[in-house]
Design a protein around this motif. Structure first.
Motif, PDB file in Angstrom:
ATOM      1  N   THR A  41       0.824  -1.207   0.000  1.00 49.33           N
ATOM      2  CA  THR A  41       0.000   0.000   0.000  1.00 49.33           C
ATOM      3  C   THR A  41       0.860   1.260   0.000  1.00 49.33           C
ATOM      4  OG1 THR A  41      -1.740  -1.193   1.166  1.00 49.33           O
ATOM      5  CG2 THR A  41      -1.845   1.211   1.227  1.00 49.33           C
ATOM      6  N   THR A  73     -13.864   7.403   0.584  1.00 50.08           N
ATOM      7  CA  THR A  73     -13.492   6.800   1.868  1.00 50.08           C
ATOM      8  C   THR A  73     -14.058   5.389   1.979  1.00 50.08           C
ATOM      9  OG1 THR A  73     -13.350   8.954   2.949  1.00 50.08           O
ATOM     10  CG2 THR A  73     -13.657   7.031   4.383  1.00 50.08           C
ATOM     11  N   LEU A  74     -15.331   5.227   1.627  1.00 51.21           N
ATOM     12  CA  LEU A  74     -15.927   3.884   1.657  1.00 51.21           C
ATOM     13  C   LEU A  74     -15.205   2.950   0.690  1.00 51.21           C
ATOM     14  CD1 LEU A  74     -19.721   4.835   1.821  1.00 51.21           C
ATOM     15  CD2 LEU A  74     -18.306   3.865   3.666  1.00 51.21           C
ATOM     16  N   SER A  75     -14.848   3.458  -0.486  1.00 51.64           N
ATOM     17  CA  SER A  75     -14.107   2.656  -1.451  1.00 51.64           C
ATOM     18  C   SER A  75     -12.742   2.260  -0.902  1.00 51.64           C
ATOM     19  CB  SER A  75     -13.950   3.437  -2.758  1.00 51.64           C
ATOM     20  OG  SER A  75     -13.156   2.722  -3.676  1.00 51.64           O
ATOM     21  N   ALA A  76     -12.064   3.202  -0.244  1.00 54.75           N
ATOM     22  CA  ALA A  76     -10.750   2.905   0.343  1.00 54.75           C
ATOM     23  C   ALA A  76     -10.863   1.849   1.431  1.00 54.75           C
ATOM     24  CB  ALA A  76     -10.128   4.182   0.911  1.00 54.75           C
ATOM     25  N   LEU A  77     -11.888   1.955   2.258  1.00 49.11           N
ATOM     26  CA  LEU A  77     -12.080   0.948   3.316  1.00 49.11           C
ATOM     27  C   LEU A  77     -12.348  -0.427   2.715  1.00 49.11           C
ATOM     28  CD1 LEU A  77     -14.234   3.049   5.818  1.00 49.11           C
ATOM     29  CD2 LEU A  77     -11.843   2.329   6.105  1.00 49.11           C
ATOM     30  N   ALA A  78     -13.181  -0.468   1.679  1.00 45.84           N
ATOM     31  CA  ALA A  78     -13.468  -1.744   1.016  1.00 45.84           C
ATOM     32  C   ALA A  78     -12.217  -2.304   0.343  1.00 45.84           C
ATOM     33  CB  ALA A  78     -14.596  -1.564  -0.009  1.00 45.84           C
ATOM     34  N   THR A  79     -11.430  -1.425  -0.299  1.00 47.77           N
ATOM     35  CA  THR A  79     -10.188  -1.864  -0.935  1.00 47.77           C
ATOM     36  C   THR A  79      -9.217  -2.417   0.094  1.00 47.77           C
ATOM     37  OG1 THR A  79     -10.416  -0.276  -2.731  1.00 47.77           O
ATOM     38  CG2 THR A  79      -8.203  -1.096  -2.307  1.00 47.77           C
ATOM     39  N   GLY A  80      -9.044  -1.698   1.191  1.00 52.63           N
ATOM     40  CA  GLY A  80      -8.147  -2.167   2.249  1.00 52.63           C
ATOM     41  C   GLY A  80      -8.563  -3.510   2.797  1.00 52.63           C
ATOM     42  N   ALA A  81      -9.860  -3.664   3.058  1.00 56.68           N
ATOM     43  CA  ALA A  81     -10.360  -4.950   3.565  1.00 56.68           C
ATOM     44  C   ALA A  81     -10.136  -6.052   2.532  1.00 56.68           C
ATOM     45  CB  ALA A  81     -11.845  -4.832   3.919  1.00 56.68           C
TER      46      ALA A  81
END
Length: 143
Positions: A41, A73-81
């Protein structure tokens, strides 16, 4: 007929996604998968920062609308997960097992796009999506 613009970039995405699985599988040997995800990352952040600066696309992100910030932000959280789960799966499974199951996301994207974005794939497209889903089940099925 294919619209070459989107198809070209989508094919490149597929090639790089395939290389991601191979390189990651080799790179995580003897390394905790979460640490490997963090390293990856940071490297992506550095690469994209240089790319945006080089191409002159930098704009002040504080000027973006709140809705953009929320969904990025939601996309980043989903990507990270997704990345944490993907690297964890690669650390214990074969790339030839993990990568195809990960691509079940194609089926989920179609369903979510229909539900939330109002997209309406054709019958032919739904058939292709169903075939991908069937392929994932076939690969995941233990003998």
């Amino acid at each position: 007929m294919l619209s070459t613009g989107w198809f070209y970039w989508a094919m490149l995405s597929a090639v790089f996604a395939a290389l991601t699985a191979i390189f990651a599988k080799i790179g995580i040997q003897g390394v905790d998968s979460d640490l490997a995800t963090l390293i990856r990352t940071v490297l992506i952040m550095l690469l994209l920062s240089a790319f945006v600066a080089y191409t002159g696309k930098w704009n002040n992100p504080l000027h973006l609308p709140a809705r953009t910030w929320l969904f990025l932000t939601l996309s980043a959280l989903a990507t990270g997960a997704s990345w944490v789960c993907y690297f964890r799966a690669l650390s214990v499974g074969n790339a030839t097992q993990v990568a195809p199951v990960d691509k079940f996301s194609l089926v989920l994207v179609a369903v979510f796009a229909a539900l939330f974005l109002g997209e309406r794939p054709s019958l032919r497209e739904w058939l292709g999506i169903a075939m991908v889903g069937g392929g994932v089940l076939l690969l995941a099925w233990k003998r």
